[in-house]
Design an enzyme around this catalytic site. Structure first.
Site, mmCIF file in Angstrom:
data_model
loop_
_atom_site.group_PDB
_atom_site.id
_atom_site.type_symbol
_atom_site.label_atom_id
_atom_site.label_comp_id
_atom_site.label_asym_id
_atom_site.label_seq_id
_atom_site.Cartn_x
_atom_site.Cartn_y
_atom_site.Cartn_z
ATOM 1 N N ASP A 1 25.202 -51.177 -1.871
ATOM 2 C CA ASP A 1 25.882 -51.478 -0.614
ATOM 3 C C ASP A 1 25.106 -52.620 0.041
ATOM 4 O OD1 ASP A 1 27.471 -51.597 1.582
ATOM 5 O OD2 ASP A 1 27.430 -49.458 2.020
HETATM 6 C C1 BGC Z 1 29.801 -51.282 3.912
HETATM 7 C C2 BGC Z 1 30.551 -51.403 2.601
HETATM 8 C C3 BGC Z 1 31.121 -52.794 2.479
HETATM 9 C C4 BGC Z 1 29.986 -53.788 2.581
HETATM 10 C C5 BGC Z 1 30.435 -55.227 2.448
HETATM 11 C C6 BGC Z 1 28.795 -52.391 4.111
HETATM 12 O O1 BGC Z 1 28.281 -52.367 5.410
HETATM 13 O O2 BGC Z 1 29.152 -50.025 3.964
HETATM 14 O O3 BGC Z 1 31.571 -50.455 2.533
HETATM 15 O O4 BGC Z 1 31.814 -52.934 1.284
HETATM 16 O O5 BGC Z 1 29.360 -53.648 3.839
HETATM 17 O O6 BGC Z 1 31.166 -55.630 3.543
#
Ligand code: BGC
Length: 786
Positions: A229
């Site tokens: 993530d």
């Molecule tokens: C989120 C993810 C997301 C990623 C990219 C993170 O803060 O938890 O779900 O895909 O950011 O935007």
């Protein structure tokens, strides 16, 4: 050249660089060997493709894309074929917008109704969530792009999401928190998985060998890319050792240097073979995506129609006294509530889509055979459009309560003075408390409908379409009725999952707690009758008759229980379902097969899936509390030894888990429970923990953050940046700064926070120059300029 040949030609520096991101959305490329970057993009219910300066919370606008209903909504359709259709449309948009990996679907379990991201997740039940997620994955991947189920795993809270340790017993982990991912991987064939921010039983998800190697790769046979993530990586070397492949978003080259050092110096924490193994799926993917044609575009109107179809088939009719719905042609309606002109149709955060167009009730109502008046007293019925405000459903923050905002309920109560026939149309991606339900004659819950929601709900209101959705989560009477109420809101780093497997209906049903609406509930404009259940080794068969005078669809649910058991067990658990369309007056024979998950449980004795010997009860019905048919089947056990004496776990035996003692949970956990860390701040503490920092400057930074957060709550509009930073640990600074900040510098920042200002500042300044020099040298080598 095939992937292995390419790897044999890479230098160690190139290999190390490939394992972390180049910028916000892309992995690194190696042009001399024709390796292209892989482009990632959110999101789960619509593309959020940013061109130009990317930021992962979407502060900069993204390209217009179709906003489909969110996962929480589509789960109410209980229709995997619909999920597959949405997935295919998402896949098409991904290709059109030059995206290789779509960061979705989200399939964390809805452990608590307060989780701010529940709207992005399918269900409180792993089978329903898994089947829907697998369908999205198949659809997305049918268009030659990868789908990335997320967040693996046990990521069920937003508050301090990057700095918490989910403490969960092994069986609950397997059966509740991992099963949906297992289905998405095995049945959906997912080619990417996103590792979560949190720790799971003391190890960050991204460096958790148990999750990433033993289970994901070895047990489930996953051979794709694990991507962190955004900002979730902690120890990059440990991550790569667990075959986590791409660290995102943009840690600069600091992580790559760490990797080289670990491979070449000291005790050799990692070998070059391990690095090669981690690179393989990236190179394979880069080759696979090369042939995509990004010039085609997509049919906006056709996708808008899919979004509408999804919204129609996912809306849930919760109340319809005296069959007030559907409205007859010529009915005079008064439109009220905050969402008449400004629909709430998606949530906030990284999943937010810049929709190609958005329907509103005000403009759509003209297309229906209804008279509209502004005077509620003159109307036959009032249509009241209400629900949760934007701030309640956002990434980065949990909800404060499960209430619908007070100002809306006041408006509703005032309306009852003028008109008794009020039909509520609700927008919310998570369960809410409904003490106001008595003020409504009917309630249609659209959830978060996506961009075509207005015409979708109006079609149902006038009966052009029939409601067919059923709740994919339970609706408690109050938050205090939830099993997790005493465990989920702690400030502590160790978030104990003391309730074990008893979340959602598994708890209410077993502990006999009354709910407002049970899991699986939903009304129709017609009625159904179940009969003739037969049970065989292969599965069950039964008949459903549409006994009303309209064609409609019933979602038949199969639950399995085992009343005599030496194991902790919910009274019944969903093991299969089928949505069947039946013409008025006709009957349909329905079959639901058993599968590998129907009778299994995870044994901590054999460390494997086993079957307990004896008789199982089969329950068939229209929701978990409304069982129409029952049957039984006897299964031969695969193991006799039990993991515990169930009598020593009285709360779990009865499912009454709201007040489980530390000792009882420790027994279930089967290991000493982790203690809270005390002492100075460290690199993995969240920035909001600066509240009590020794350094005055850091306490001031905390105050500014908190102030901004409070202001955004006052305004009702989420301040995504602040929400993210507030919950983010110090270490994420170096993972998200594009190479400006190294891990050494972050260590020095923490020194400042702990009151060693001058030592820390010296480290930050010295580190800055060292890091800049090292980056420059590395870049030069990568570009073969040195
Ligand atoms: C989120 C993810 C997301 C990623 C990219 C993170 O803060 O938890 O779900 O895909 O950011 O935007």
């Amino acid at each position: 050249m095939d992937a292995k040949e390419i790897i044999s030609k890479l230098t160690l520096m190139e290999k190390a660089a490939l394992l972390s991101g180049k910028n916000e959305w892309e992995s690194r490329d190696i042009p001399r060997l024709g390796i292209q970057s892989i482009t990632f993009s959110d999101g789960p219910h619509g593309l959020r493709r940013q061109e130009g300066a990317g930021d992962h919370l979407g502060l900069n606008a993204s390209l217009p894309a179709t906003c489909f209903p969110t996962a929480a909504t589509v789960a109410n359709s209980w229709d995997p074929s619909l999920g597959e259709e949405i997935g295919a449309a998402l896949g098409e948009e991904a290709v059109a917008q030059n995206v290789d990996v779509l960061l979705g679907p989200g399939l964390n379990m809805k452990r608590s109704p307060l989780c701010g991201r529940n709207f992005e997740y399918f269900s409180e039940d792993p089978i329903l969530a898994g089947k829907m997620a697998a369908a999205y994955v198949r659809g997305i991947q049918s268009k030659h792009v990868y789908s990335c189920p997320k967040h693996f795993a046990v990521n069920s809270r937003e508050y301090r999401r990057m700095a918490m340790n989910a403490v969960v017993d092994e069986r609950t982990l397997r059966e509740i928190y991992l099963t949906a991912f297992e289905i998405a991987v095995k049945e959906g064939g997912a080619k990417t998985i996103m590792s979560a921010y949190n720790e799971v039983n003391g190890q960050y998800a991204n460096e958790n060998k148990h999750l990433l190697v033993d289970i994901l790769r070895e047990e489930w046979g996953f051979d794709g890319i694990v991507v962190t993530d955004w900002g979730a990586s902690n120890d990059h070397v440990a991550g790569v050792k667990c075959q986590s492949n791409v660290e995102m978003p943009n840690p600069g080259l600091d992580s790559a240097r760490e990797l080289i050092k670990a491979a070449t110096e000291g005790e050799g924490r990692i070998t070059e073979e391990e690095i090669d193994k981690a690179i393989l799926p990236i190179i394979e993917a880069a080759i696979y995506f090369k042939e995509n044609d990004h010039t085609k575009g997509f049919d906006k109107e056709a996708h808008h129609a899919i979004a509408k179809k999804a919204a129609v088939n996912s809306a849930v009719l919760l109340k319809n006294d005296e069959d007030i719905l559907p409205l007859k042609a010529g009915t005079t309606v008064c439109l009220r509530g905050p969402f008449v002109d400004k629909p709430r149709y998606q949530g906030s955060g990284s999943s937010q889509v810049n929709s190609t167009k958005v329907e509103t009730i005000r403009e759509q109502i003209a297309n229906y055979d209804l008279n509209v008046t502004d005077d509620p007293e003159k109307a036959d019925v009032v249509l009241f459009f209400f629900g949760l405000d934007e701030i309640a459903e956002s990434e980065g923050a949990d909800r404060m309560s499960i209430d619908v905002p007070e100002y809306q309920i006041k408006e509703l109560e005032e309306l009852t003075v003028y008109n008794k026939h009020i039909i509520g149309v609700m927008s919310a991606g998570s369960s809410v408390k409904m003490p106001w339900l008595g003020n409504l004659q009917a309630l249609l819950h659209g959830y978060l409908t996506g961009q075509a929601g207005a015409s979708a709900v109006l079609d149902i209101i006038v009966g052009k379409e029939i409601p067919t959705g059923k709740l994919s989560e339970s609706y408690p009477f109050a938050y205090t009725d939830c099993s997790i109420v005493n465990y989920a809101n702690t400030d502590k780093r160790n978030l104990q999952y003391r309730e074990g497997p008893f979340i959602g209906y598994r708890y209410y049903d077993t502990a006999d707690v009354a709910v407002q609406f049970p899991f699986g509930y939903g009304l129709s404009y017609t009625t159904f009758e179940y009969s003739a259940l037969s049970v065989s080794e292969e599965g069950i068969k039964f008949t459903i008759k549409n006994t009303g005078n309209r064609d409609g669809a019933e979602i038949a649910q199969m639950y399995i229980g085992k009343s005599e058991s030496g194991l902790i067990r919910p009274k019944k658990e969903l093991k299969g379902f089928k949505k069947v369309w039946i013409k008025a007056g006709e009957s349909v024979d329905v079959e639901i097969p058993f599968d590998d998950k129907s009778f299994r449980y995870f044994s901590t004795v054999s460390n494997n899936w086993e079957i307990e010997d004896g008789e199982y009860q089969i329950y068939v019905g229209g929701n978990v509390r409304d069982i129409e048919l029952t049957g039984r089947i006897t299964k031969k056990g695969t193991i006799t030894e039990l993991p515990y004496d169930i009598e020593s776990l009285p709360s779990y035996k009865t499912g009454k888990v709201r007040n489980v003692h530390y000792e009882e949970f420790e027994k279930l956990y089967a290991a000493p429970l982790p203690e809270e860390k005390v002492g100075p701040l460290d690199i993995n503490d969240a920035l909001c923990q600066m509240k009590d920092a020794k350094s005055g400057i850091c306490r001031l930074v905390y105050k500014v953050l908190k102030n901004n957060l409070d202001k955004s709550y006052e305004k009702g509009v989420p301040d995504l940046n602040t929400m993210f930073i507030y919950n983010m640990p110090f270490r994420a600074i170096c993972k998200m700064s594009g190479g400006m900040v190294s891990r050494d510098m972050v260590e020095s920042i923490v020194k400042i926070a702990n009151g060693h200002f001058f030592r820390g500042l010296g480290g930050v300044i010295g580190g800055f120059f060292r890091n800049a020099r090292a980056n420059k040298k590395y870049e030069a080598r990568l570009n073969h300029k040195e």
